[in-house]
Design a protein around this motif. Structure first.
Motif, PDB file in Angstrom:
ATOM      1  N   ASP A 179       0.802  -1.223   0.000  1.00 29.71           N
ATOM      2  CA  ASP A 179       0.000   0.000   0.000  1.00 29.71           C
ATOM      3  C   ASP A 179       0.835   1.274   0.000  1.00 29.71           C
ATOM      4  N   LEU A 218      -7.512   3.349  -1.385  1.00 32.79           N
ATOM      5  CA  LEU A 218      -7.053   2.269  -2.240  1.00 32.79           C
ATOM      6  C   LEU A 218      -7.876   0.997  -2.099  1.00 32.79           C
ATOM      7  N   THR A 220      -7.468  -2.803  -2.235  1.00 34.82           N
ATOM      8  CA  THR A 220      -6.257  -3.512  -1.818  1.00 34.82           C
ATOM      9  C   THR A 220      -6.568  -4.959  -1.472  1.00 34.82           C
ATOM     10  N   SER A 258     -10.151   3.428  -5.612  1.00 33.26           N
ATOM     11  CA  SER A 258      -9.086   3.466  -6.626  1.00 33.26           C
ATOM     12  C   SER A 258      -9.332   2.510  -7.778  1.00 33.26           C
TER      13      SER A 258
END
Length: 264
Positions: A179, A218, A220, A258
């Protein structure tokens, strides 16, 4: 504990604070002291001797190579590794390769066809597994591998993606192996006048605080660091270690802005 020069990693890298967060609730119930050691990849014989000689319940390796883990294990059988490790060393193993594979398939499912990767250090076992998962995915999907190295740092991710977008402007998605690098990757995409996720979708790895604080937040692959650390500490406390012990942990997709889901 982790390798590196000094202990600056403790305050700057979210992975290690998550390791401690997982260990501490387990250790609170026992009358033990936690000692932190920072080692470089070429730790001396004296350093290995000092660590193993002072280990009472044992040693939890947060981030070290299989070779270093094997050296420590030869001196002290009460060792557990948090990353892929040498065959005899007990270890907690996350599905790093399958997680990377799943991330690429997720990007492919969004219609992305130029899916690049930013990898971690070549001597890091988790980074190696994620690299292999990415390469297996692009091969299975009939895509071209586009790769760079980012050293598991925000700055490394930023620099790698700037170079990548300059040399391969068709890139429309990024799998980034941690990340912190992914946060830098998003900044690089934005710096080139592109937008995340409209022009480039980004998936990181870890589900650390860096993912939630990125702009945009994000998507992830969640690495269950706290659960892994708690399980490792529990093994050391109850003395149930056996050579070659493995405990496996799944890696799960966490969707944030994202990627394109929130724009549909």
């Amino acid at each position: 504990m982790p390798s590196g020069a000094g202990i600056g990693w403790l305050g700057t890298h979210p992975y290690f604070s998550r390791v401690l967060a997982g260990m501490m609730p387990v250790l609170e119930s026992a009358d033990v002291q936690l000692r932190l050691h920072a080692m470089n990849r070429e730790a001396s014989v004296d350093t290995v001797e000092e660590i193993t000689a002072n280990a009472t319940l044992g040693v939890l390796l947060a981030d070290t190579t299989p070779e270093m883990a094997a050296r420590l294990y030869r001196r002290c059988r009460r060792v557990v590794s948090m990353v892929p490790t040498a065959a005899p060393v007990p270890g907690m193993e996350a599905d790093n390769a399958d997680g990377a594979y799943a991330a690429v398939k997720e990007l492919y499912g969004l219609g992305r066809r130029r899916i690049a990767a930013v990898h971690g250090p070549a001597d890091n076992p988790c980074a190696t597994s994620r690299r292999l998962g990415y390469r297996r995915a692009v091969a299975d999907l009939g895509l071209t591998a586009v790769e760079a190295d980012g050293a598991f740092s925000r700055e490394g991710g930023y620099a790698a993606v700037l170079r990548m977008l300059e040399s391969d402007p068709r890139t429309d998605a990024l799998f980034v192996a941690c990340d912190l690098m992914a946060a830098g990757a998003v900044q690089a995409v934005t710096a080139t006048g592109r937008s995340v996720p409209r022009d480039v979708s980004v998936i990181g790895f870890d589900d650390s605080i860096a993912a939630a604080c990125s702009t945009p937040p994000l998507t992830t692959m969640r690495l269950p660091v706290e659960e892994m650390a708690a399980a490792a500490a529990g093994l050391l406390l109850d003395g149930s270690l056996v050579p070659g012990h493995r405990q496996h942990f799944p890696v799960e997709l966490v969707i944030r802005q994202s990627t394109e889901h929130h724009g549909r």
